[in-house]
Scaffold this motif. Structure first.
Motif, PDB file in Angstrom:
ATOM      1  N   ILE A 103       0.850  -1.190   0.000  1.00  0.00           N
ATOM      2  CA  ILE A 103       0.000   0.000   0.000  1.00  0.00           C
ATOM      3  C   ILE A 103       0.883   1.237   0.000  1.00  0.00           C
ATOM      4  N   LEU A 104       0.328   2.286  -0.561  1.00  0.00           N
ATOM      5  CA  LEU A 104       1.052   3.554  -0.569  1.00  0.00           C
ATOM      6  C   LEU A 104       0.363   4.475   0.437  1.00  0.00           C
ATOM      7  N   VAL A 105       1.164   5.020   1.356  1.00  0.00           N
ATOM      8  CA  VAL A 105       0.623   5.860   2.422  1.00  0.00           C
ATOM      9  C   VAL A 105       1.243   7.244   2.307  1.00  0.00           C
ATOM     10  N   ARG A 106       0.421   8.263   2.529  1.00  0.00           N
ATOM     11  CA  ARG A 106       0.901   9.633   2.329  1.00  0.00           C
ATOM     12  C   ARG A 106       0.671  10.481   3.572  1.00  0.00           C
ATOM     13  N   ASP A 107       1.651  11.281   3.937  1.00  0.00           N
ATOM     14  CA  ASP A 107       1.387  12.342   4.911  1.00  0.00           C
ATOM     15  C   ASP A 107       1.802  13.674   4.301  1.00  0.00           C
TER      16      ASP A 107
END
Ligand code: ADP
Ligand code: MG
Length: 702
Positions: free
Chosen positions: A96-100
């Protein structure tokens, strides 16, 4: 006239406010209140005291752009993409690609295709792992995941996130919010339980600080202070109850039963062997107690086979010598009858009259016995819990002995007593009680310990038998049987399975009679058989008619057949270590070298470790401590069994230092104020009575 001073108005008001129903708390409402009720949370107070079971440490939380390699860290971000790839050879990769706000991070799981279903774009996550930089991208392999609510997508700046016990329909987030609502609105309401002097003396933070800190700690130090306060409070209140109970017991009257030189000599003449030094000591302690005009309350602990019975019989005969009755309560009928046999063979020509009162005693016989006990025509009664159910009335009860105390509850002890005086109590256990538990649950007992086994007693040679060595083990068992020994095979009572490694006792019996042990006379024993049948099997085994007894752990407690020197335990991983040690004690009774084979079967990793520890030690005290560390006190003395409400925040094993401190503190307070009647102690007293008044039969204190 009511002499009690009226409660201060403030405290009444506080109590009312705290009783506010959950649904009336601003922000909670009816829908949530229904769910909270499932957790036993009904009021504002319940919510305030619904303590977290753990905390997520967010002190290492970072922005993705600020991560460093090879250190455990957390990031908080939103899922932007979920994908699966198969990397050939049937391997899968979920990522999964997670962004902040600062950048992106990839989280990856190998060979866990089911992980894919757990993620959707837009979810907010907290990910914990040691990250690695791959090219321009940060990556976490198999991170630990916490799903966050929309409202938690941004860091709150808190370092510790509470984790609560939940029920279906309530998420961590919602629980946190509801507790927080309660804390903001009600945290200042509960009144301090400890007076300022106690707060200062034991360095406890006040309640008004501890409540917010346990739910929403500013930092680890604040949390530690809050936890210490609540743990201390819980243990202190328990120890108060025990100290008060002890005081009450010592204020009671009991008959003085002195073992004069003449009585002592007469009893000792009956004994078939030299007493061990340990037994002498225990007898001296018991005699000294019984000579007092207040009831003895003594726990006699000693490893299996250490010879507790004879100490009990000695005490019973002292009572009888004074014209008093004695009762012995055992956890099973087999054991009660065995004690009766031992007593019978000691007494032989004496005029002591005794009888067995158990579940299988016929109605007529039972009625006669009850009448005789009430009339004082029976000196000694041996029995099971049936004695309590029958509400036996005694003419002149002087002593109650309870064998295998850990099988009975605290309250059952009190059920056998006399109107005008209290009998002396001797309770016995072969499961050595870890010090911390002894201080807590049995804190009102004096303790004698038999540290020594009768001489000539051998420790059991114990082996782990792996599946490929089972045939050799059975050959070994057959050799011992041919030499004239007898053997036990112990298996758990379960129905579904058929193999010896995960056995039901009936299946094991079936398999062995038609297989490895077919040449020998076999018997089957389990708790579901009728009492008469069980007795017959035991009698046959004792007489040697049965060579191999296949049994459940009903033989765990106290059964004594010296010629049985070999034991095989199947399905051993299902027993606790302390129970296994008790089982093995069955074969350490005679002069023949005892052997115990533990079939390892399908025991998992931890099961195997436990079994290895069991094989390595023959010290019951050591094994009890180990069992306690692994399984906690709940399993050793099931909560229902000891009959006390469960501890909510304290852990006897982990908090043993605080326990010792709480115990000293409680005793000091009760010494200074036995009825806890000083106004400073009123709240402690009320809490003690609410929590333990019934379970410990404290009655009206003060
Ligand atoms: P437990 O403490 O497990 O209840 P028991 O009282 O059943 O042990 O005693 C175990 C066995 O040891 C019994 O057969 C008993 O007769 C025997 N025994 C007890 N004390 C002595 C002793 N001092 N010398 C020799 N044998 C003893
Ligand atoms: Mg015993």
């Amino acid at each position: 006239m009511d002499q009690t001073p009226p409660a201060p108005a403030a405290s009444l008001a506080a109590r009312e406010v705290l009783a506010t129903p959950a649904e009336k708390i601003t922000g909670v409402g009816r829908r949530w209140a229904v769910l909270l009720a499932r957790l036993g949370i009904h009021t504002a107070a319940d919510l305030l005291f619904h303590f977290p079971r753990d905390y997520e440490d967010l002190s290492d939380e970072r922005l993705i752009a600020e991560l460093a390699e090879e250190r455990l860290q957390r990031v908080r971000g939103t899922v932007v993409e979920v994908g699966t790839a198969s990397s050939g050879f049937g391997k899968t990769r979920v990522s999964i690609l997670v962004r902040d706000a600062s950048g992106d991070l990839r989280a990856t799981w190998f060979n866990q295709p089911f992980m894919r279903k757990k993620f959707r774009a837009g979810q907010h996550l907290l990910l914990t792992a040691k990250p690695k930089q791959r090219g321009l991208m940060w990556e976490m392999m198999h991170p630990q995941i916490t799903w966050l609510a929309e409202e938690e997508a941004q860091s709150t700046g808190r370092q510790l996130l509470p984790i609560y016990p939940l029920t279906d329909g309530i998420s961590q987030y919602h629980m946190r919010r509801m507790v927080e609502l309660a804390v903001t609105q009600y945290a200042g309401v509960p009144e301090e339980v400890f007076c300022p002097r106690l707060l200062g003396q034991y360095k406890l933070v006040p309640l008004a600080e501890a409540i917010p800190s346990i739910h929403l700690p500013d930092d680890q130090a604040a949390l530690d202070r809050a936890r210490r306060r609540f743990i201390f409070q819980e243990l202190f209140v328990l120890q108060l109850a025990i100290a008060v109970r002890r005081g009450q017991q010592q204020a009671r009257n009991a008959p003085q039963l002195v073992a004069t030189a003449k009585i002592d000599a007469r009893i000792r003449r009956l004994l078939p062997f030299e007493l061990t030094a340990s037994q002498q000591e225990a007898i001296a302690e018991v005699s000294a107690d019984m000579a007092q005009d207040r009831p003895m309350n003594r726990l006699l602990q000693g490893d299996v086979g250490s010879g507790k019975t004879i100490v009990a019989l000695y005490a019973m005969l002292v009572a009888v010598a004074h014209g008093r009755q004695a009762a012995l309560m055992a956890p099973t009928e087999i054991l009660a009858r065995q004690h009766a046999d031992t007593l019978g063979s000691l007494l032989q020509a004496s005029r002591v009259r005794y009888g067995v009162l158990a579940g299988s005693t016929a109605k007529r016989e039972r009625e006669t016995m009850l009448a005789e006990l009430a009339a004082g025509k029976l000196d000694v009664v041996l029995g099971t819990q049936a004695m309590i159910q029958d509400r036996v009335r005694f003419k002149n009860l002087g002593l109650v002995v309870i064998d295998e105390q850990h099988k009975f509850g605290v309250r059952q002890r009190a059920a056998l007593r006399q109107e005008d005086h209290w009998p002396h109590y001797l309770v016995m256990t072969a499961t050595p009680i870890p010090r911390t538990v002894a201080m807590t649950l049995f804190g009102d007992l004096d303790v004698s310990t038999l540290r020594q086994l009768p001489s000539g007693r051998q420790s059991v040679n114990t082996y782990l038998v792996e599946a490929d060595a089972e045939q050799r083990w059975w050959a070994f068992v057959r050799d011992r049987l041919r030499e004239g020994r007898q053997a036990y095979v112990v298996a758990p009572l379960v129905d579904e399975s058929t193999t010896l490694t995960a056995p039901s006792v009936a299946a094991a019996y079936e398999q062995l009679t038609n297989g490895e042990l077919e040449a020998f006379r076999m018997g089957l024993l389990h708790g579901r058989m009728a009492a008469g049948e069980k007795q017959q099997v035991m009698d046959d085994f004792r007489a040697g008619e049965i060579q191999v007894l296949v049994s459940t752990s009903v033989i765990e407690v106290g059964v004594d057949v010296p010629n049985a020197s070999v034991m095989t335990v199947a399905g051993a991983e299902r027993f606790g270590i302390a129970a296994l040690h008790q089982l093995r004690g069955r074969i350490a009774r005679g002069t023949h070298a005892p052997f115990c084979g533990v079939l390892v079967g399908e025991a998992g990793e931890t099961g195997r470790e436990r079994l290895a520890a069991f094989v390595a030690s023959s010290d019951g005290f050591e094994l009890a401590e180990l069992d306690f560390q692994i399984r906690g006190p709940g399993d050793l003395f099931g909560t229902q069994q000891h009959g006390l409400p469960p501890l909510r925040i304290a852990n006897l094993q982990r908090d043993r230092q605080l326990l010792a401190e709480a115990r000293r503190a409680a005793q000091a307070l009760v010494d200074a104020d036995p009825g806890l009647s000083h106004p400073d102690h009123a709240k402690l007293r009320r809490q003690m009575l609410t929590r333990y008044g019934k379970a410990l039969e404290l009655g009206d204190v003060g």
